[in-house]
Design an enzyme around this catalytic site. Structure first.
Site, mmCIF file in Angstrom:
data_model
loop_
_atom_site.group_PDB
_atom_site.id
_atom_site.type_symbol
_atom_site.label_atom_id
_atom_site.label_comp_id
_atom_site.label_asym_id
_atom_site.label_seq_id
_atom_site.Cartn_x
_atom_site.Cartn_y
_atom_site.Cartn_z
ATOM 1 C CB SER A 68 -8.826 -0.747 -15.576
ATOM 2 O OG SER A 68 -9.662 0.450 -16.219
ATOM 3 N NE ARG A 110 -6.211 -1.508 -11.502
ATOM 4 C CZ ARG A 110 -6.551 -0.390 -12.013
ATOM 5 N NH1 ARG A 110 -6.628 -0.321 -13.461
ATOM 6 N NH2 ARG A 110 -6.875 0.475 -11.352
ATOM 7 C CD GLN A 167 -5.281 6.494 -13.709
ATOM 8 O OE1 GLN A 167 -4.576 7.196 -13.645
ATOM 9 N NE2 GLN A 167 -5.980 5.848 -14.557
ATOM 10 C CB SER A 188 -11.915 5.740 -9.627
ATOM 11 O OG SER A 188 -12.563 6.849 -10.627
ATOM 12 C CD GLU A 227 -13.881 4.077 -15.923
ATOM 13 O OE1 GLU A 227 -14.206 3.001 -16.441
ATOM 14 O OE2 GLU A 227 -13.199 4.478 -15.375
ATOM 15 C CG HIS A 246 -9.911 12.247 -15.851
ATOM 16 N ND1 HIS A 246 -10.722 11.000 -16.084
ATOM 17 C CD2 HIS A 246 -9.677 12.303 -14.464
ATOM 18 C CE1 HIS A 246 -10.750 10.586 -14.821
ATOM 19 N NE2 HIS A 246 -10.067 11.297 -13.815
#
EC number: 2.5.1.19
Length: 425
Positions: A26, A30, A172, A199, A313, A340
């Site tokens: 992650s 980014r 996201q 999340s 997750e 997912h």
């Protein structure tokens, strides 16, 4: 890594191991986006190299960004932002971060960019970000499908402004807009309307990394504002991937042993940090120190009643631990996992039950009750975290065969080597 079935090894006794993990997926993806949009070069220190991050790096190269390897690091130079020499076709694989973070960057390119991915990627929620980008000034041709594949007709700039989005399917969708927003002429104001965004720690990660890169970001509940402005380069240091620690630390609980993950940050926005509380609630003794985070199993594995909305997750590994526990578990707040890499709720219930377990789907989660398990084939549905769940079950159940273990390369290519070394196999 082999593509044939993998025999998940049983533990011969309590594990006693230190497992050093590669960087956070992650954070890596980014950092790559922010570096691509910066006004000066960036060194990404100790990034994860896995399918998801390699797809992101290649996608940025396709858009004219220079991404070079230097030892364990990546050096990123933003490029001249010249018109694309020809139409570009980008492969996002099955990576949610790539398919949601890249379209706003493509809208800033000068040329035609077609975005596509694996067959399952074409089923994952994309309409909210497509509609949002159109509202912000982008031209996108998706044939009215609201999903991959689609073509972004970039003009080298994007107006930006205010937009309302339903991001209940994935955080996201918000992060993708925020990461590129400093390059929008008006920045962006994103308002979420709908069921809660899952999340939340990942949104905090996006905001913190934007600020670290020099962006001006304001947040207020379900509202995020990013002002237009330059992003600085420099150095972006990637933390170990804490979500990928779940199965290793969970092995301590299953075997009554001890596992340490070095480099665990004292302060982090990674959702995987929630493992401290979750594993303690399931019977582990959790301690942090200069050597890292250590989990010591007590010999008893408890069930768990937890809302995992912010840490979805972690669900596959937590569900595997629950299937081995001595008391029932109820995992809720995770309806979004149906969108997912696979429908994780259906997949987990199906595969746990196929091994003799008792897992039942709830509208927003799973209910798992104790039942003796037996060996058998554990299907993984091209989902890396299903491989990790199967490995945890295999610690205590003889004869667990894991289908297509290579799919774990999405986030942890060295998984089987790390796993067998931990077990001393």
């Amino acid at each position: 890594m082999p593509t044939q079935n993998w025999s998940a090894p049983m533990a011969s006794g309590p594990v006693d191991a230190t497992v050093a993990l590669p960087g956070s997926k992650s954070m890596t993806n980014r950092a790559l986006i922010l570096a691509a949009l910066a006004d000066e070069p960036t060194r990404v220190v100790r990034p994860l190299r896995s399918r998801d991050t390699l797809l992101m790096a290649q996608a940025l190269r396709d858009l004219g960004v220079r991404v070079a390897e230097e030892g364990d690091d990546w050096l990123i130079a933003p490029g001249e932002r010249a018109p694309l020499a020809a139409p570009v076709r980008v492969d996002v694989g099955l990576a949610g971060t790539v398919m949601r973070f890249l379209p706003p960057v493509a809208a800033l390119a000068d040329g035609r960019v077609t975005i596509d991915g694996d067959p399952r990627a074409r089923e994952r929620p994309m309409r909210p970000i497509i509609d949002a980008l159109r509202a912000l000034g982008a031209e996108i041709d998706d044939g009215g499908r609201g999903c991959l594949p689609f073509t972004v007709h970039g003009r080298g700039a994007l107006a930006g402004g205010a937009v309302t989005i339903d991001a209940s399917g994935s955080s996201q969708l918000v992060s993708g807009l925020l990461l590129a927003a400093p390059r929008f002429a008006k920045g962006v104001e994103v308002r979420h309307e709908g069921p809660p965004v899952p999340s939340a720690p990942h949104l905090a990660m996006t905001v913190q990394m934007l600020r670290d890169a020099g962006a001006a970001v304001e947040t207020a509940g379900d509202l995020w504002r990013v002002a237009p402005g330059a992003l600085r380069g420099g150095e972006s240091v990637i933390e170990p991937d804490l979500s990928n620690a779940a199965q290793f630390l969970g092995a301590a609980l299953v075997t009554g042993g001890r596992v340490t993950v070095p480099g665990w940050p004292a302060d982090t926005t990674q959702p995987g940090d929630a493992l401290r509380g979750l594993l303690a609630a399931m019977g582990g003794q959790v301690s942090a120190g200069p050597d890292g985070l250590t989990v010591q199993g007590s010999g008893t594995l408890h069930g768990l009643d937890a809302d995992l909305r912010d840490v979805g997750e972690l669900t596959p590994v937590i569900a595997a631990l629950a299937a081995l526990a001595g008391s029932p578990s109820r995992l809720t707040g995770i309806a979004h996992l149906r969108g997912h890499e696979t429908d994780r709720l259906a997949a987990l219930a199906r595969e746990i039950n196929a091994l003799g377990g008792d897992a039942r789907e709830l509208p927003d989660g799973l209910e798992i009750r104790p039942r003796p398990l037996h060996g058998g084939l554990f299907h993984t549905y091209d989902d890396h975290r299903m491989v990790m769940a199967a490995a945890v079950l295999g610690l205590a159940v003889e004869g667990v065969e894991v289908e297509n273990v290579a799919t774990v390369g999405k986030t942890l290519p060295d998984f089987t080597d790390l796993w067998t070394r931990m077990l001393g196999v």
